[in-house]
Design a protein around this motif. Structure first.
Motif, PDB file in Angstrom:
ATOM      1  N   LEU A  68     -70.881  22.491  27.308  1.00 51.87           N
ATOM      2  CA  LEU A  68     -70.835  21.089  27.821  1.00 51.87           C
ATOM      3  C   LEU A  68     -69.871  21.405  29.249  1.00 51.87           C
ATOM      4  O   LEU A  68     -69.120  22.452  29.345  1.00 51.87           O
ATOM      5  CB  LEU A  68     -70.485  19.891  27.370  1.00 51.87           C
ATOM      6  CG  LEU A  68     -70.922  19.599  26.216  1.00 51.87           C
ATOM      7  CD1 LEU A  68     -70.369  18.869  25.567  1.00 51.87           C
ATOM      8  CD2 LEU A  68     -72.077  18.978  26.653  1.00 51.87           C
ATOM      9  N   PRO A  69     -70.799  21.256  30.076  1.00 52.05           N
ATOM     10  CA  PRO A  69     -69.604  21.990  31.361  1.00 52.05           C
ATOM     11  C   PRO A  69     -69.318  20.265  31.948  1.00 52.05           C
ATOM     12  O   PRO A  69     -69.400  19.603  31.372  1.00 52.05           O
ATOM     13  CB  PRO A  69     -71.188  21.868  32.932  1.00 52.05           C
ATOM     14  CG  PRO A  69     -72.483  20.164  32.411  1.00 52.05           C
ATOM     15  CD  PRO A  69     -72.055  20.513  30.807  1.00 52.05           C
ATOM     16  N   PRO A  70     -67.780  20.984  33.152  1.00 54.05           N
ATOM     17  CA  PRO A  70     -67.524  22.295  33.094  1.00 54.05           C
ATOM     18  C   PRO A  70     -67.133  22.902  32.597  1.00 54.05           C
ATOM     19  O   PRO A  70     -66.159  22.786  31.006  1.00 54.05           O
ATOM     20  CB  PRO A  70     -66.732  22.312  34.534  1.00 54.05           C
ATOM     21  CG  PRO A  70     -66.362  20.893  34.289  1.00 54.05           C
ATOM     22  CD  PRO A  70     -67.198  20.049  33.182  1.00 54.05           C
ATOM     23  N   VAL A  71     -67.497  24.006  32.360  1.00 57.03           N
ATOM     24  CA  VAL A  71     -66.476  25.151  31.025  1.00 57.03           C
ATOM     25  C   VAL A  71     -64.762  25.999  31.895  1.00 57.03           C
ATOM     26  O   VAL A  71     -65.080  26.313  32.712  1.00 57.03           O
ATOM     27  CB  VAL A  71     -67.297  26.430  30.833  1.00 57.03           C
ATOM     28  CG1 VAL A  71     -65.921  27.508  30.091  1.00 57.03           C
ATOM     29  CG2 VAL A  71     -68.800  26.414  30.225  1.00 57.03           C
ATOM     30  N   LEU A  72     -63.965  25.111  31.164  1.00 56.40           N
ATOM     31  CA  LEU A  72     -63.050  25.718  31.398  1.00 56.40           C
ATOM     32  C   LEU A  72     -62.595  26.731  31.653  1.00 56.40           C
ATOM     33  O   LEU A  72     -62.579  27.698  30.178  1.00 56.40           O
ATOM     34  CB  LEU A  72     -61.836  25.189  31.144  1.00 56.40           C
ATOM     35  CG  LEU A  72     -62.268  23.151  31.353  1.00 56.40           C
ATOM     36  CD1 LEU A  72     -60.967  21.872  31.475  1.00 56.40           C
ATOM     37  CD2 LEU A  72     -62.356  23.002  33.070  1.00 56.40           C
ATOM     38  N   ARG A  73     -61.330  27.659  31.901  1.00 62.44           N
ATOM     39  CA  ARG A  73     -60.514  28.965  31.589  1.00 62.44           C
ATOM     40  C   ARG A  73     -59.683  28.750  30.037  1.00 62.44           C
ATOM     41  O   ARG A  73     -60.061  29.698  29.647  1.00 62.44           O
ATOM     42  CB  ARG A  73     -59.823  29.041  32.681  1.00 62.44           C
ATOM     43  CG  ARG A  73     -58.897  30.275  32.246  1.00 62.44           C
ATOM     44  CD  ARG A  73     -58.429  31.102  33.457  1.00 62.44           C
ATOM     45  NE  ARG A  73     -59.239  31.159  34.571  1.00 62.44           N
ATOM     46  CZ  ARG A  73     -59.995  32.329  35.246  1.00 62.44           C
ATOM     47  NH1 ARG A  73     -59.766  33.437  34.376  1.00 62.44           N
ATOM     48  NH2 ARG A  73     -60.691  32.023  35.796  1.00 62.44           N
ATOM     49  N   ALA A  74     -59.602  28.034  29.836  1.00 61.99           N
ATOM     50  CA  ALA A  74     -58.875  26.925  28.331  1.00 61.99           C
ATOM     51  C   ALA A  74     -59.249  27.250  27.547  1.00 61.99           C
ATOM     52  O   ALA A  74     -59.527  27.766  26.289  1.00 61.99           O
ATOM     53  CB  ALA A  74     -57.926  26.279  29.028  1.00 61.99           C
ATOM     54  N   GLU A  75     -60.665  26.582  27.951  1.00 56.14           N
ATOM     55  CA  GLU A  75     -61.405  26.556  26.222  1.00 56.14           C
ATOM     56  C   GLU A  75     -62.322  28.095  26.308  1.00 56.14           C
ATOM     57  O   GLU A  75     -62.727  28.624  25.311  1.00 56.14           O
ATOM     58  CB  GLU A  75     -63.006  25.943  26.503  1.00 56.14           C
ATOM     59  CG  GLU A  75     -62.749  24.164  26.744  1.00 56.14           C
ATOM     60  CD  GLU A  75     -63.430  24.061  28.129  1.00 56.14           C
ATOM     61  OE1 GLU A  75     -63.560  22.434  27.234  1.00 56.14           O
ATOM     62  OE2 GLU A  75     -64.591  24.222  28.658  1.00 56.14           O
ATOM     63  N   ALA A  78     -58.718  30.273  24.457  1.00 55.50           N
ATOM     64  CA  ALA A  78     -59.268  29.786  23.333  1.00 55.50           C
ATOM     65  C   ALA A  78     -60.030  30.134  22.089  1.00 55.50           C
ATOM     66  O   ALA A  78     -60.380  30.380  21.323  1.00 55.50           O
ATOM     67  CB  ALA A  78     -59.406  28.061  22.502  1.00 55.50           C
ATOM     68  N   ALA A  79     -61.065  30.374  22.512  1.00 58.84           N
ATOM     69  CA  ALA A  79     -62.956  31.162  22.161  1.00 58.84           C
ATOM     70  C   ALA A  79     -62.836  32.151  21.885  1.00 58.84           C
ATOM     71  O   ALA A  79     -62.862  32.707  20.925  1.00 58.84           O
ATOM     72  CB  ALA A  79     -63.985  30.595  22.682  1.00 58.84           C
ATOM     73  N   THR A  80     -61.457  33.258  22.828  1.00 62.78           N
ATOM     74  CA  THR A  80     -60.966  34.625  22.919  1.00 62.78           C
ATOM     75  C   THR A  80     -60.387  34.688  21.079  1.00 62.78           C
ATOM     76  O   THR A  80     -60.512  35.041  20.371  1.00 62.78           O
ATOM     77  CB  THR A  80     -60.583  34.714  23.786  1.00 62.78           C
ATOM     78  OG1 THR A  80     -61.441  34.926  25.202  1.00 62.78           O
ATOM     79  CG2 THR A  80     -59.954  36.502  23.963  1.00 62.78           C
ATOM     80  N   GLY A  81     -59.247  34.090  21.668  1.00 60.55           N
ATOM     81  CA  GLY A  81     -58.228  33.673  20.545  1.00 60.55           C
ATOM     82  C   GLY A  81     -58.732  33.407  19.431  1.00 60.55           C
ATOM     83  O   GLY A  81     -57.791  34.298  17.737  1.00 60.55           O
TER      84      GLY A  81
END
Length: 288
Positions: A68-75, A78-81
């Protein structure tokens, strides 16, 4: 191009996370999958299913946020983690509980393999690229539909190819199709290989060299009225190939011949003929 790829990564990671969450949250086999996973060893049998469900909740929440937009850097972070945590968990499972099931994208029992680790590594890379995204994936797809579609197709194909639990969807049907098209148990003559093997195993030539054999059928080919069948063997301390010549037009085992061929030099070290007429094939061949 790198901007387009980075912008599409939230869509890829989000879709994979939601698919993975589906197994953990709504599959009727979730309890069995949790108990087969390394979570049972890591947390205990009683805590495995709650942890499995909790992980599914985290996946579906984070997956929805990425889509869902917008894609935040924090998201993206978190996905990378989460992908790094997956990679660590799979490495632990493969080392500490090699018979455990992954339980990642399907409830099917599939032991953790190098493919699962590679898929987790791919998600780590995708999450890292998502940190570089400067816009939304929907806008990027609308602006470059062909290039964007190609990127998504390649990445999702890679995810499927690196998922052993999905082999029944694509790999097994492909193998069945190849078997139907190539008839692996038949040679060019149409005589089943199994019939040839049974014929040569009943022959005197086979019985005389059987103590030398170190493998099952390694290769076979047809030449005229003869089928040649190769076995790995050892003779007088040398690595050799036992090449049997089996007549395709005569079902009797007496016509089987064998030559023992040195794997290094290609020289025939031993040749035994059956009782068939003397116009059979020459057996001094170099193994493939």
């Amino acid at each position: 191009m790198i901007d387009l790829i980075a912008t599409l990564q939230p869509l890829v990671v989000g879709a994979v996370l939601i698919w993975s969450a589906r197994v953990k949250l709504v599959s009727p086999h979730a309890a069995a999958a949790a108990n087969r996973s390394a979570l049972a060893r890591l947390l205990g049998q009683d805590r495995a299913l709650p942890a499995y469900r909790l992980l599914g909740g985290v996946e579906v929440t984070l997956g929805a946020l990425l889509l869902l937009p917008p894609v935040l850097r924090a998201e993206a972070l978190a996905a990378t983690g989460l992908a790094v945590a997956f990679l660590g968990y799979l490495a632990y499972a493969r080392r500490a509980a090699p018979t455990s099931s992954c339980g990642c994208l399907s409830a099917r029992p599939t032991p953790v393999s190098g493919r699962n680790l590679a898929r987790a590594g791919l998600l780590v890379a995708a999450g890292g690229l998502a940190l570089l995204a400067t816009g939304g994936w929907l806008t990027a797809l609308a602006g470059q539909p062909a290039a964007g579609g190609a990127v998504l197709l390649v990445e999702l194909a890679a995810v499927v190819a690196l998922s052993p639990e999905l082999d029944h969807v694509w790999l097994l049907p492909l193998r069945r199709l190849r078997a139907r098209l190539t008839h692996p148990l038949r040679g060019g003559s149409g005589v089943p290989l199994l019939a040839t093997v049974q014929q040569l195993q009943l022959s005197d030539a086979y019985r005389r060299v059987a103590p030398l054999l170190r493998s099952d059928v390694r290769e076979h080919w047809d030449d005229g009225d003869w089928r040649f069948v190769g076995h790995a063997a050892r003779y007088q301390g040398r690595l050799v190939t036992a090449v049997f010549a089996v007549p395709l037009t005569d079902p009797e085992p007496d016509g089987v011949r064998v030559a023992v061929v040195d794997d290094v030099t290609g020289h025939t070290l031993l040749s035994l003929a059956g009782t068939s007429p003397g116009n059979g094939p020459r057996l001094s061949v170099v193994p493939a």
